[in-house]
Scaffold this motif. Structure first.
Motif, PDB file in Angstrom:
ATOM      1  N   ASP A 219       0.819  -1.210   0.000  1.00 12.39           N
ATOM      2  CA  ASP A 219       0.000   0.000   0.000  1.00 12.39           C
ATOM      3  C   ASP A 219       0.854   1.263   0.000  1.00 12.39           C
ATOM      4  O   ASP A 219       0.495   2.249  -0.630  1.00 12.39           O
ATOM      5  CB  ASP A 219      -0.888   0.027   1.257  1.00 12.39           C
ATOM      6  N   TYR A 220       1.973   1.253   0.743  1.00 11.55           N
ATOM      7  CA  TYR A 220       2.733   2.496   0.841  1.00 11.55           C
ATOM      8  C   TYR A 220       3.374   2.884  -0.485  1.00 11.55           C
ATOM      9  O   TYR A 220       3.690   4.051  -0.695  1.00 11.55           O
ATOM     10  CB  TYR A 220       3.758   2.470   1.983  1.00 11.55           C
ATOM     11  N   ILE A 221       3.553   1.902  -1.384  1.00 11.74           N
ATOM     12  CA  ILE A 221       4.061   2.233  -2.716  1.00 11.74           C
ATOM     13  C   ILE A 221       2.932   2.846  -3.547  1.00 11.74           C
ATOM     14  O   ILE A 221       3.131   3.877  -4.214  1.00 11.74           O
ATOM     15  CB  ILE A 221       4.649   0.981  -3.396  1.00 11.74           C
ATOM     16  N   THR A 222       1.736   2.241  -3.490  1.00 13.00           N
ATOM     17  CA  THR A 222       0.579   2.846  -4.164  1.00 13.00           C
ATOM     18  C   THR A 222       0.379   4.268  -3.638  1.00 13.00           C
ATOM     19  O   THR A 222       0.120   5.198  -4.413  1.00 13.00           O
ATOM     20  CB  THR A 222      -0.689   2.018  -3.900  1.00 13.00           C
ATOM     21  N   ALA A 223       0.542   4.451  -2.317  1.00 16.03           N
ATOM     22  CA  ALA A 223       0.380   5.784  -1.731  1.00 16.03           C
ATOM     23  C   ALA A 223       1.440   6.742  -2.279  1.00 16.03           C
ATOM     24  O   ALA A 223       1.147   7.908  -2.536  1.00 16.03           O
ATOM     25  CB  ALA A 223       0.477   5.701  -0.208  1.00 16.03           C
ATOM     26  N   TRP A 225       2.903   6.552  -5.269  1.00 19.32           N
ATOM     27  CA  TRP A 225       2.470   6.911  -6.631  1.00 19.32           C
ATOM     28  C   TRP A 225       1.341   7.938  -6.564  1.00 19.32           C
ATOM     29  O   TRP A 225       1.324   8.913  -7.313  1.00 19.32           O
ATOM     30  CB  TRP A 225       1.966   5.692  -7.392  1.00 19.32           C
ATOM     31  N   ALA A 226       0.383   7.691  -5.647  1.00 21.70           N
ATOM     32  CA  ALA A 226      -0.789   8.573  -5.551  1.00 21.70           C
ATOM     33  C   ALA A 226      -0.399   9.976  -5.103  1.00 21.70           C
ATOM     34  O   ALA A 226      -1.152  10.921  -5.295  1.00 21.70           O
ATOM     35  CB  ALA A 226      -1.812   7.981  -4.591  1.00 21.70           C
ATOM     36  N   SER A 227       0.782  10.108  -4.499  1.00 22.88           N
ATOM     37  CA  SER A 227       1.252  11.432  -4.081  1.00 22.88           C
ATOM     38  C   SER A 227       1.920  12.167  -5.235  1.00 22.88           C
ATOM     39  O   SER A 227       2.386  13.290  -5.055  1.00 22.88           O
ATOM     40  CB  SER A 227       2.258  11.310  -2.938  1.00 22.88           C
ATOM     41  N   GLY A 228       2.035  11.501  -6.371  1.00 24.85           N
ATOM     42  CA  GLY A 228       2.609  12.157  -7.539  1.00 24.85           C
ATOM     43  C   GLY A 228       4.125  12.120  -7.578  1.00 24.85           C
ATOM     44  O   GLY A 228       4.747  12.838  -8.361  1.00 24.85           O
ATOM     45  N   LEU A 229       4.753  11.292  -6.725  1.00 24.99           N
ATOM     46  CA  LEU A 229       6.217  11.221  -6.767  1.00 24.99           C
ATOM     47  C   LEU A 229       6.660  10.555  -8.062  1.00 24.99           C
ATOM     48  O   LEU A 229       5.981   9.674  -8.579  1.00 24.99           O
ATOM     49  CB  LEU A 229       6.736  10.425  -5.558  1.00 24.99           C
TER      50      LEU A 229
END
Lengths: 322, 349
Positions: A219-223, A225-229
């Protein structure tokens, strides 16, 4: 409760471990019997008295505990005795041959870590793509081929057919490469280092890929990506550091067990390293050398484990010291 | 960069002229191509979110609500593939944007909070590292400015002693605290739209109420729009202005929250509401058992033809087995997808 206490506890534990190994080693060598007896009893013209005198001279006539104590006392002072075959102090042999072994092992471990990390990242990012498929298949192949076979094939191609790289030894006996000891030495290192690198890289790549595939699903990787990094940050900063944690154990083992891969490599390439020394010593019952090399292996393994533990603490904040 | 591939992008531009809603999802289809066949996880979904509005998407597990919400950021996991539809956000169709533009929108204009606070923070980076990294990437501010802003946000989400928290790692925080950090992370750049996928499901009941209050308060203060994905009718009742009910990858009914709760039209919405235990009902005598919906949601690998709810629907007619209903308006702002409520249908093979 801090880093110092953790370190002291681990050091004490390591010392106890080395002591235990030294006792077992001494007991096993002792069980072989009196080496003077074994080496000289068949020799014509050697009398029982001469064997007894020599045994007394080498300190082999005392009881077990006294002899173990004396041996332990001397190795603590870095006195490993004198080689029966080479008639040289074992300490000197360990130093000279040990450096030759490190010359092959350290570059190989470094290279394979770099290659495996890059290959693992590429494979995990394109999971099930053609790049992943080729990387995993070659790693599987490298993993399942016996190391000596890789060495022999390398010699066949680069020394025999192409004739561009030397097939044995650490230095040329005459006509140094470009007249320089350094270049000549490096030239001789290429094939054995390549063989070790193939061997290490295969396993490390498979480990790297599977742990990265697992981390990229979190999940923290999806998060992230979702932060636009950007991909560079997500993969190198967020995923790779987490994926590297399981690698540490294997890297530690590679360091510690250098002498597990050394005998085969050094035999294939007639390399004057500890592995080759060890094998010769075992064949010829050169027991001071056997004991010296075994103690070096033990210490290296213990030190590698200690370094691995410290690396874990540095990389993973969840690990509590204690 | 991770972004779901789009097979057949709809190139028509967003409607010119009158300003559209903040977010408009039109005919969105997300399919998973697996070894066993195609899973139609989201199969033609429409919804809109106006500025300052909160849309609740409700449905059972496997109804496609999570995939639909992740797709708004083009983030559903592989092998997801967007096969049709448009996601128009602030006037641009996100499904046509290159990765670079998408990365600018993610976290800055549209941000997300996740279901499980225990797994959605990186375990080996400190709270401060995780928050400042995002802020610095999007705004390019200095490290110190980013730290100050992160501390400010931690205070905003109700975390005391933010300076100390910034130095801590996720494992040193409680579940509720982690979720607050997750919310702070989403709000760093003051996004126009916040996606919340089951933001309270993994938390204790008392913490759930606190987090919902916090979200309601923040939405007000930052005049932010929200898409709230949940299976919990109580949560949407409390938070949502409008509600979209999903079942098996399709939308059953969309209306104002009041209408959904007081005058639901779709048989599935009605059954769903009846199966919520109510404190003002007595479950004795004739109504001793809490009603439940018979059967189970369909396996989307082998979705039934016709209306996907027909085999569990108390009102199903023979035509429901063959004909797939299409959404239509039954009242202003209230659309239903049910043949028995007059929806037009299309034959399915």
């Amino acid at each position: 409760m801090g880093a110092l206490r953790f370190l002291l506890r681990r050091l004490a534990f390591s010392a106890a471990l080395i002591l235990g190994v030294s006792f077992i080693l001494f007991a096993l060598i002792n069980a072989i019997g009196n080496p003077i007896q074994i080496l000289l009893s068949e020799t014509p013209g050697v009398s029982e008295e001469m064997i007894a005198t020599l045994s007394r001279y080498y300190g082999l006539d005392g009881n077990f505990i006294d002899r173990y104590g004396a041996w332990l006392w001397s190795i603590v002072h870095f006195d490993f005795g004198t080689s029966i075959i080479y008639n040289q102090p074992v300490g000197e042999l360990l130093e000279v041959y040990g450096l030759e072994t490190l010359k092959l092992q350290l570059p190989a471990i470094l290279l394979s870590t770099l290659i495996a990390t890059a290959a693992g990242v590429i494979a995990a990012m394109r999971q099930h793509g053609w790049a992943d498929f080729s990387i995993v298949s070659s790693a599987m192949l490298g993993h399942s081929l016996p190391g000596f076979l890789v060495g022999i094939v390398l010699i066949l191609i680069f020394s025999y057919w192409l004739g561009v790289l030397p097939s044995y030894g650490a230095y040329s006996t005459r006509n140094l490469m470009m007249g320089s000891m350094v270049i000549d030495g490096l030239w001789h290192m290429v094939l054995p280092v390549a063989m070790l690198t193939v061997f290490n890289t295969a396993t490390l790549t498979l480990l790297m890929r599977s742990s990265l595939v697992d981390v990229l699903r979190q999940d923290y990787i999806t998060a992230a990506w979702a932060s636009g990094l950007p991909a560079r940050r997500v993969v190198l900063h967020h995923a790779l550091r987490n994926a590297f944690i399981p690698q540490l154990t294997y890297l530690g083992t590679l360091f510690g067990l250098m002498l597990g891969t050394a005998p085969v490599t050094e035999t294939v390439f007639t390399w004057p390293g500890l592995g080759a020394l060890y094998i010769t010593a075992i064949h010829q019952l050169d027991y001071p050398v056997i004991m010296g090399v075994t103690m070096v292996i033990t210490v290296m393994l213990v030190v590698a484990t200690l370094l691995t533990d410290i690396a874990y603490v540095v990389i993973d904040p969840r690990i509590r010291l204690g | 960069m991770r972004s779901i591939p789009v097979s057949a992008p709809d190139p028509s531009p967003a409607k010119a002229g009158q300003p559209g809603p903040l977010l408009a999802v039109e005919g969105l289809k997300v399919h998973f191509h697996t070894r066993d066949g195609v899973v139609r996880a989201v199969d033609g979904v429409d919804f809109q979110v106006g500025t300052g509005q909160t849309l609740g998407i409700v449905g059972e597990s496997g109804s496609g609500k999570t995939v639909a919400s992740l797709t708004l950021l083009r983030l559903a996991p592989p092998p997801a593939r967007i096969v049709a539809g448009r996601v128009v956000f602030e006037g641009e169709n996100l499904l046509l944007q290159p990765d670079k533009r998408l990365a600018e929108i993610r976290g800055r204009r549209m941000a997300m909070i996740f279901q499980n606070p225990a797994t959605s923070l990186n375990p080996i980076l400190s709270v401060g590292q995780q928050l400042t990294e995002i802020l610095r990437w999007h705004t390019g501010v200095s490290r110190q400015a980013a730290l100050d802003r992160a501390a400010e946000l931690l205070t905003l989400v109700g975390i005391s002693d933010p300076a100390a928290r910034l130095r801590q790692y996720p494992h040193e925080l409680s579940g509720g605290m982690k979720q607050r950090v997750g919310i702070a992370r989403a709000l760093l750049c003051e996004p126009a739209l916040l996606l919340a996928d089951e933001p309270t499901t993994a938390l204790d009941v008392t913490i759930q109420a606190q987090i919902l209050d916090l979200l309601a308060d923040l939405r007000q203060r930052l005049s932010m729009s929200m898409v709230l994905v949940t299976h919990d009718m109580g949560v949407v009742a409390r938070m949502a202005d409008r509600i979209t009910v999903m079942y098996a990858g399709r939308v059953c009914e969309t209306a104002d929250a009041d209408t959904i709760f007081n005058a639901p039209q779709h048989p599935y919405t009605r059954a769903l509401l009846e199966s919520v235990p109510r404190i003002d009902h007595s479950y004795s005598g004739a109504r001793r058992v809490l009603p439940s919906i018979a059967g189970r949601p369909p396996d989307l690998l082998h979705a039934p033809p016709g209306c996907r709810f027909h085999d569990r629907c108390p009102e199903a007619a023979p035509e429901c087995r063959r004909t797939m209903p299409r959404e239509h308006l039954v009242a202003p702002g209230h659309s239903v997808s049910c043949l028995r409520r007059g929806s037009p249908g299309e034959e399915t093979p």
